[in-house]
Design an enzyme around this catalytic site. Structure first.
Site, PDB file in Angstrom:
ATOM      1  N   SER A  99       0.767  -1.010   0.028  1.00 42.21           N
ATOM      2  CA  SER A  99       0.076   0.128   0.068  1.00 42.21           C
ATOM      3  C   SER A  99       0.814   1.172  -0.004  1.00 42.21           C
ATOM      4  O   SER A  99       0.497   2.161  -0.738  1.00 42.21           O
ATOM      5  CB  SER A  99      -1.004   0.093   1.204  1.00 42.21           C
ATOM      6  OG  SER A  99      -0.337  -0.414   2.487  1.00 42.21           O
ATOM      7  N   GLU A 117       5.034   1.481  10.745  1.00 45.29           N
ATOM      8  CA  GLU A 117       5.340   0.119  10.904  1.00 45.29           C
ATOM      9  C   GLU A 117       6.042  -0.374  12.188  1.00 45.29           C
ATOM     10  O   GLU A 117       6.989   0.408  12.422  1.00 45.29           O
ATOM     11  CB  GLU A 117       5.938  -0.252   9.494  1.00 45.29           C
ATOM     12  CG  GLU A 117       6.310  -1.677   9.407  1.00 45.29           C
ATOM     13  CD  GLU A 117       5.365  -2.864   9.636  1.00 45.29           C
ATOM     14  OE1 GLU A 117       4.269  -2.716   9.079  1.00 45.29           O
ATOM     15  OE2 GLU A 117       5.632  -3.672  10.492  1.00 45.29           O
ATOM     16  N   ASP A 160      -4.861  -0.967   8.399  1.00 43.97           N
ATOM     17  CA  ASP A 160      -4.471  -2.582   7.760  1.00 43.97           C
ATOM     18  C   ASP A 160      -4.006  -3.410   8.726  1.00 43.97           C
ATOM     19  O   ASP A 160      -2.958  -3.855   8.365  1.00 43.97           O
ATOM     20  CB  ASP A 160      -3.998  -2.454   6.353  1.00 43.97           C
ATOM     21  CG  ASP A 160      -3.904  -3.638   5.567  1.00 43.97           C
ATOM     22  OD1 ASP A 160      -4.512  -4.776   6.013  1.00 43.97           O
ATOM     23  OD2 ASP A 160      -2.993  -3.827   4.655  1.00 43.97           O
TER      24      ASP A 160
END
Ligand SMILES: C[S@@+](CC[C@H](N)C(=O)[O-])C[C@H]1O[C@@H](n2cnc3c(N)ncnc32)[C@H](O)[C@@H]1O
Length: 258
Positions: A99, A117, A160
């Site tokens: 993404s 992340e 996500d």
């Protein structure tokens, strides 16, 4: 503890669904010459090698992006088709963008991007390919909470999660309601798996009840392996850009042929 690694699943049918909607949303949002903010809570490593041992081990990309392209799902002018072509031209024909690199294809010099992340190895890999963005090696929910509402206020949040923590399903509706309240013009997109045991369903129904104008796009597909729990992919989008519902309908028709 983080054990989920998207490298095993990159380019699978869930990615095709999620990334086709993400690319379509960003193509629409960047049609107007006004700057926007793009925020991701769970970015992954940004770029995947479809020839890697991980990808070949599961075979999910062969059943996913390879099959979708062979069946003509993504015309060159489709936003995901265009992003794929640009990323392949830059990084090689055998790669698949996560993404962050799909977003990078659409973002313009005046736009800003924040990517969270948490996994150290994934974060290090992301840093190699996502120089366009501010990176955060922290919990994505905390990062987004601190950034929202961004300035300027136009923009999109992609959530996500890897759903390793079962409590994610319970806490997401409340967390998303708080973000939507703070950022009432933001496009807020949540990906979730459609599971054989319907574990996702109370969350999806609670979101739909709380945000009646949102887009709920769900597609189904055969499990990647016999007995595999994931049998489909869901995207819930608050403030969907114009045209996103049409793309969701097109994808639903295509996935129904599988
Ligand atoms: C499904 S993957 C992301 C895939 C990516 N969004 C894409 O579409 O290419 C989920 C990622 O979230 C990371 N992660 C898990 N918990 C996190 C957290 N609390 N905050 C930030 N990242 C997290 C995992 O290491 C994993 O790389």
């Amino acid at each position: 503890m983080l054990s989920y690694q998207h490298a095993y699943h990159a380019g699978n049918l869930a990615d095709v669904h999620k990334h086709a909607l993400l690319a379509t949303a960003l193509a629409r949002l960047t049609e107007k010459p006004k700057p926007l903010n793009y925020i991701e809570t769970h970015a992954g490593r940004g770029l995947y090698d479809l020839a890697s041992a991980e990808v070949r081990k599961t075979g999910e990309a062969a059943q996913g992006i390879a099959r979708a392209e062979a069946a003509g799902w993504l015309a060159p002018q489709h936003p995901l088709g265009a992003a794929l072509a640009a990323v392949r031209a830059h990084h090689g024909a055998g790669c698949y963008p996560g993404s962050p690199l799909i977003a990078a294809h659409f973002l313009r010099p005046g736009d800003s991007a924040h990517l969270a992340e948490l996994h150290p190895a994934e974060h290090a890999a992301l840093a190699q390919v996502a120089r366009f963005a501010r990176l955060h090696a922290e919990d994505g929910f905390a990062v987004a909470n601190a950034l929202i509402p961004p300035t300027p206020r136009r923009g999109m949040l992609l959530i996500d999660p890897s759903y390793e923590i079962k409590a994610d399903y319970d806490r997401l509706p409340g967390w998303i309601a708080r973000m939507a309240h703070k950022w009432n013009v933001g496009v807020i997109a949540l990906w979730y798996p459609i599971l054989q045991d319907s574990r996702h369903r109370p969350m999806a129904e609670s979101l739909a009840a709380a945000h009646p104008g949102a887009l709920r796009s769900e597609v189904r597909f055969p499990p990647a392996r016999p007995g595999h729990g994931m049998v489909g992919s869901g995207m819930f989008v608050i403030n969907p850009p114009f045209g996103l519902a049409d793309e969701a309908a097109r994808l639903a028709t295509l996935f129904a042929t599988l």
